[in-house]
Design a protein around this motif. Structure first.
Motif, PDB file in Angstrom:
ATOM      1  N   UNK A   1       1.305  -1.098  -0.129  1.00  0.00           N
ATOM      2  CA  UNK A   1      -0.200  -0.439  -0.172  1.00  0.00           C
ATOM      3  C   UNK A   1       0.936   1.178   0.232  1.00  0.00           C
ATOM      4  N   UNK A   2       1.883   1.383   0.251  1.00  0.00           N
ATOM      5  CA  UNK A   2       2.967   2.274   0.284  1.00  0.00           C
ATOM      6  C   UNK A   2       4.226   2.510   0.117  1.00  0.00           C
ATOM      7  N   UNK A   3       5.193   1.377  -0.263  1.00  0.00           N
ATOM      8  CA  UNK A   3       6.223   1.432  -0.617  1.00  0.00           C
ATOM      9  C   UNK A   3       6.254   0.859  -1.831  1.00  0.00           C
ATOM     10  N   UNK A   4       6.044  -0.118  -2.746  1.00  0.00           N
ATOM     11  CA  UNK A   4       6.234  -0.247  -3.535  1.00  0.00           C
ATOM     12  C   UNK A   4       4.964   0.784  -4.623  1.00  0.00           C
ATOM     13  N   UNK A   5       3.927   1.236  -4.232  1.00  0.00           N
ATOM     14  CA  UNK A   5       3.079   2.207  -5.158  1.00  0.00           C
ATOM     15  C   UNK A   5       4.146   3.452  -5.197  1.00  0.00           C
ATOM     16  N   UNK A   6       5.153   3.753  -3.952  1.00  0.00           N
ATOM     17  CA  UNK A   6       5.693   4.912  -4.164  1.00  0.00           C
ATOM     18  C   UNK A   6       6.909   4.799  -4.704  1.00  0.00           C
ATOM     19  N   UNK A   7       7.470   3.677  -4.659  1.00  0.00           N
ATOM     20  CA  UNK A   7       8.747   3.411  -5.545  1.00  0.00           C
ATOM     21  C   UNK A   7       8.725   3.401  -6.764  1.00  0.00           C
ATOM     22  N   UNK A   8       7.145   2.761  -7.726  1.00  0.00           N
ATOM     23  CA  UNK A   8       6.557   2.585  -8.347  1.00  0.00           C
ATOM     24  C   UNK A   8       7.801   3.407  -9.739  1.00  0.00           C
ATOM     25  N   UNK A   9       7.863   4.745  -9.572  1.00  0.00           N
ATOM     26  CA  UNK A   9       8.730   5.394 -10.740  1.00  0.00           C
ATOM     27  C   UNK A   9      10.196   4.538 -10.895  1.00  0.00           C
ATOM     28  N   UNK A  10      10.788   4.751  -9.774  1.00  0.00           N
ATOM     29  CA  UNK A  10      11.878   4.925  -9.422  1.00  0.00           C
ATOM     30  C   UNK A  10      12.135   2.837 -10.004  1.00  0.00           C
ATOM     31  N   UNK A  11      11.304   2.149  -9.659  1.00  0.00           N
ATOM     32  CA  UNK A  11      11.211   0.734 -10.210  1.00  0.00           C
ATOM     33  C   UNK A  11      11.682   0.434 -11.980  1.00  0.00           C
ATOM     34  N   UNK A  12      10.318   0.922 -12.241  1.00  0.00           N
ATOM     35  CA  UNK A  12      10.187   1.692 -13.398  1.00  0.00           C
ATOM     36  C   UNK A  12      11.248   2.051 -14.449  1.00  0.00           C
ATOM     37  N   UNK A  13      11.689   2.613 -13.281  1.00  0.00           N
ATOM     38  CA  UNK A  13      12.748   3.147 -14.613  1.00  0.00           C
ATOM     39  C   UNK A  13      14.446   2.139 -14.306  1.00  0.00           C
ATOM     40  N   UNK A  14      14.053   1.642 -13.589  1.00  0.00           N
ATOM     41  CA  UNK A  14      15.055  -0.077 -13.570  1.00  0.00           C
ATOM     42  C   UNK A  14      14.323  -1.276 -14.288  1.00  0.00           C
ATOM     43  N   UNK A  15      13.330  -0.672 -14.670  1.00  0.00           N
ATOM     44  CA  UNK A  15      13.279  -2.435 -15.541  1.00  0.00           C
ATOM     45  C   UNK A  15      12.885  -1.566 -16.978  1.00  0.00           C
TER      46      UNK A  15
ATOM     47  N   UNK B   1       7.130   6.428 -21.755  1.00  0.00           N
ATOM     48  CA  UNK B   1       5.406   6.985 -21.503  1.00  0.00           C
ATOM     49  C   UNK B   1       5.101   5.501 -20.808  1.00  0.00           C
ATOM     50  N   UNK B   2       4.924   4.590 -20.044  1.00  0.00           N
ATOM     51  CA  UNK B   2       4.234   3.906 -19.067  1.00  0.00           C
ATOM     52  C   UNK B   2       4.316   3.902 -17.927  1.00  0.00           C
ATOM     53  N   UNK B   3       5.495   5.019 -17.412  1.00  0.00           N
ATOM     54  CA  UNK B   3       6.276   5.364 -16.505  1.00  0.00           C
ATOM     55  C   UNK B   3       5.500   6.775 -15.528  1.00  0.00           C
ATOM     56  N   UNK B   4       4.352   6.352 -15.414  1.00  0.00           N
ATOM     57  CA  UNK B   4       3.904   7.823 -14.984  1.00  0.00           C
ATOM     58  C   UNK B   4       3.330   6.960 -13.314  1.00  0.00           C
ATOM     59  N   UNK B   5       2.602   7.916 -12.522  1.00  0.00           N
ATOM     60  CA  UNK B   5       2.238   8.152 -11.474  1.00  0.00           C
ATOM     61  C   UNK B   5       0.943   8.735 -10.887  1.00  0.00           C
ATOM     62  N   UNK B   6       0.275   7.849 -10.301  1.00  0.00           N
ATOM     63  CA  UNK B   6      -0.650   8.515  -9.518  1.00  0.00           C
ATOM     64  C   UNK B   6      -0.938   9.651  -8.884  1.00  0.00           C
ATOM     65  N   UNK B   7      -1.054  10.740  -8.877  1.00  0.00           N
ATOM     66  CA  UNK B   7      -0.930  12.385  -7.903  1.00  0.00           C
ATOM     67  C   UNK B   7       0.146  12.662  -8.005  1.00  0.00           C
TER      68      UNK B   7
END
Lengths: 400, 283
Positions: free
Chosen positions: B202-216, B274-280
């Motif tokens: 609920x917190x860590x993965x959603x917040x880290x999503x952008x960074x993780x996507x950059x890694x991917x 382009x898929x790397x956008x985060x809610x909020x």
């Protein structure tokens, strides 16, 4: 029974913390312990209790250990020693699961920098505490919306935190904390990041909300004015120790030591001291029993140029001036009724000096302090000035 | 050699590899045969059976939405893919695409959990960091040797070598992303009584999503960079064309195949970014 009961709570940061507690017991200071063991004393045997429905403020400058203390209360930081009891349950003895339950149901926290989840909408933020408890979606939405309505953000549910101003974000923080209806609200410098006007607005709102909710609130702040404004009782902290606990008035009027005294020196007393503290016992005459002669006699004795008139039950009727009374006495009138003046400037016991300024400067006679129409006391200009200058004021209003 | 005899490191590694090869033979055989068949079916029976025009249209439509309804990426996609088809390299492109897709997927499936583990435990981080450094700095060619030993030649060892080479960024960025979540948000989460799993999802993965996507994104690019190297052990695709051109000293065909790889790289890169956008996020 107090809702929060904290006994001998200590936190020492660093290795071998247990050893350092011995030095604490020997009465060593924070600096000495740091030198000797390399450990930092965060909180030094804090003991206090908070009653149900009370706003208890912990106030101290940065580094005084107040933020550590509030985190010890919900065990975000593990205490080195001592106990925290919430509703009779000792938190320090709980396993993780029991602790989680207490955090979910009894304790909510509001953070200095709001700590909203940026990827969640406002309503999703507000329902976080309920979601964690696995309450079903409709019900938690309903409760979260009610909570948001209460802080005046009903129209912003689907916005994201980044789209809101600081003040609004902290309202969300408050709504999130209130949504799971906790008994205890821990507020860690909740308004410190807001600009002064908004801060004052939030303080007022918290006080108003508290009238309705009657939560038990532990409020941390570094701002003495804020502490005095919202606190039912205040604990002052220095170097991890609680130096004094008392009501705002007690702390202002009887500082426990030099530190507190220096601290409260610059306080705007006009916002804290109320009519009650500076009023004097009034000289009065009874409208039914006394005539102009008695009134004149009393005024002469006390050196007054006017005197308040009440009935036998001390209900305020008005006042008479020396000139009028002398004239009436000359005409041999029997009562004061014909010369009674009724345009009295009145305040209540709780009126702050700040507000008294506004009325006292064009009052021709001392201001009357009235409670339930009964005359409780009077305020003369000299008392206001003396109290502001920080002279000793004691509760019966004598000025020394 | 003086006082110290030569340490037989090479022998040890060879022995270890052979040991693994023997010990895990059933698994390796299964992967080589069944997984290898699946990759082949995916590339040759599925991708290559889609008419070229349809494939281009589908990708173009996806590009349109992925890039926020702009036409730049769409135009590039259409022209780029048409060019590759025009050069007679469509089948090679599909094979390369397959290799990259599988290598990236496996890397992410392995990399994200390791990244999470690393973020949750300091000892694990201390152990994994040098391992990741090793994986990334070891010349990629070296991985080809055990890959061939385990899986023979073809697509499967190519995917294997690519996975080893391409996984580290996903692990690193997942770890970084989770560790970067501000302490106050973690406190807020704890204060509301989240379990470790709730906090993670609920917190860590959603917040880290952008960074993780950059890694991917990095992982995908590294997998693509392995295409030519993997073709040295028989992975089909554009890389093979490049290798052949190199062996025959044909500059023209070599560059044309190289263009194909660049076009694929740009398309995949823009898609994942382009898929790397985060809610909020503020627009």
């Amino acid at each position: 029974m107090p809702v929060i009961d904290v006994k001998d709570l200590s936190k020492i940061f660093g290795k071998n913390a247990k050893k350092a507690t011995k030095y604490l017991d020997e009465g060593m200071s924070k600096e000495e312990i740091l030198k000797k063991t390399g450990n930092t004393v965060g909180v030094n045997r804090a003991t206090f209790s908070v009653e149900a429905g009370e706003i208890f403020v912990i106030m101290g400058l940065s580094g005084s250990g107040k933020s550590t203390l509030v985190r010890l209360v919900n065990r975000l930081i593990e205490p080195t020693e001592g106990s925290v009891t919430i509703d009779g349950e000792d938190l320090s003895q709980m396993d993780k699961k029991a602790l989680r339950e207490v955090r979910r149901r009894k304790l909510s926290m509001v953070f200095q920098r709001f700590a909203l989840f940026p990827h969640r909408t406002i309503v999703e933020n507000a329902e976080f505490g309920l979601e964690v408890q696995n309450i079903d979606k409709d019900e938690r939405r309903k409760k979260a919306s009610e909570s948001l309505e209460m802080v005046g953000l009903g129209d912003y549910m689907n916005q994201f935190p980044g789209q809101l101003s600081g003040g609004m974000q902290q309202r969300v923080g408050l709504a999130r904390a209130l949504a799971n209806d906790p008994e205890v609200l821990l507020m860690d410098e909740a308004f410190s990041a807001l600009d002064p006007l908004i801060r004052k607005e939030m303080q007022d709102e918290l006080i108003a909300l508290q009238q309705k909710m009657k939560k038990t609130i532990l409020f941390i702040t570094h701002d003495l004015d804020e502490a005095l404004r919202i606190g039912d009782r205040i604990a002052l902290m220095k170097d991890g120790k609680i130096v004094q606990i008392g009501t705002p008035e007690e702390i202002l009027i009887n500082p426990a030591n030099d530190y507190v005294e220096r601290f409260v020196e610059d306080v705007d007393r006009s916002k804290v001291l109320t009519a009650e503290h500076i009023m004097k016992r009034p000289e009065t005459v009874d409208i039914e029993k006394h005539g102009p002669r008695t009134a004149l006699e009393r005024m002469r004795k006390e050196g007054l140029s006017s005197i308040y008139v009440t009935d036998a039950d001390r209900n305020l009727k008005g006042y008479v001036t020396a000139d009028d009374v002398a004239e009436a006495a000359g005409k041999e009138e029997k009562t004061l009724k014909n010369i009674l003046r009724t345009e009295v400037v009145q305040v209540s016991r709780e009126t702050t000096m700040h507000e008294i300024f506004d009325v006292i400067h064009d009052a021709k006679v001392p201001v009357a302090v009235v409670d339930n129409e009964k005359l409780e006391g009077i305020i003369v200009r000299g008392a206001v000035i003396a109290a502001l200058s920080g002279s000793e004021v004691n509760l019966n209003g004598d000025i020394s | 050699m003086g006082i110290f005899p030569e340490i037989p490191v090479a022998e040890w590694i060879t022995a270890a590899t052979e040991g693994i090869q023997e010990g895990l033979k059933p698994i390796f055989t299964f992967i080589r045969e069944d997984f290898g068949d699946f990759i082949e079916v995916f590339a040759e029976d599925w991708l290559m059976n889609v008419p070229i025009w349809l494939f281009i249209v589908v990708i173009a439509v996806l590009a349109f939405f992925a890039s926020g309804k702009k036409f730049g990426l769409v135009a590039f996609t259409v022209i780029g893919l048409w060019f590759v088809a025009n050069q007679g390299l469509w089948e090679e492109l599909m094979n390369t695409f397959t290799l990259v897709i599988f290598a990236s997927l496996i890397s992410v499936i392995i990399g994200v959990p390791f990244g999470i583990w690393m973020a949750k435990s300091k000892p694990v981080e201390n152990i994994l960091t040098p391992v990741l450094d090793f994986m990334q700095t070891m010349p990629a060619f070296v991985y080809l040797i055990p890959a061939v030993a385990f899986f023979g030649i073809g697509m499967v060892p190519g995917v294997f070598a690519s996975v080893i080479f391409a996984t580290p960024p996903t692990v690193r960025f997942t770890n970084l992303g989770i560790r970067q979540v501000s302490g106050e948000l973690i406190e807020a989460s704890d204060a509301f009584g989240t379990t470790g799993t709730q906090k993670l999802f609920k917190v860590q993965l959603p917040m880290a999503k952008k960074t993780i996507m950059a890694g991917i994104n990095q992982t995908v690019m590294l997998a693509l960079s392995m295409v030519v190297i993997a073709s040295m052990i028989g992975a089909k695709g554009l890389g093979q064309t490049v290798i052949t051109a190199l062996q025959r000293a044909q500059v023209g065909p070599g560059f044309v195949a190289g263009f194909g790889i660049v076009i694929l790289a740009i398309i995949i890169d823009r898609f994942t970014q382009n898929l790397n956008t985060q809610r909020g996020d503020n627009p």
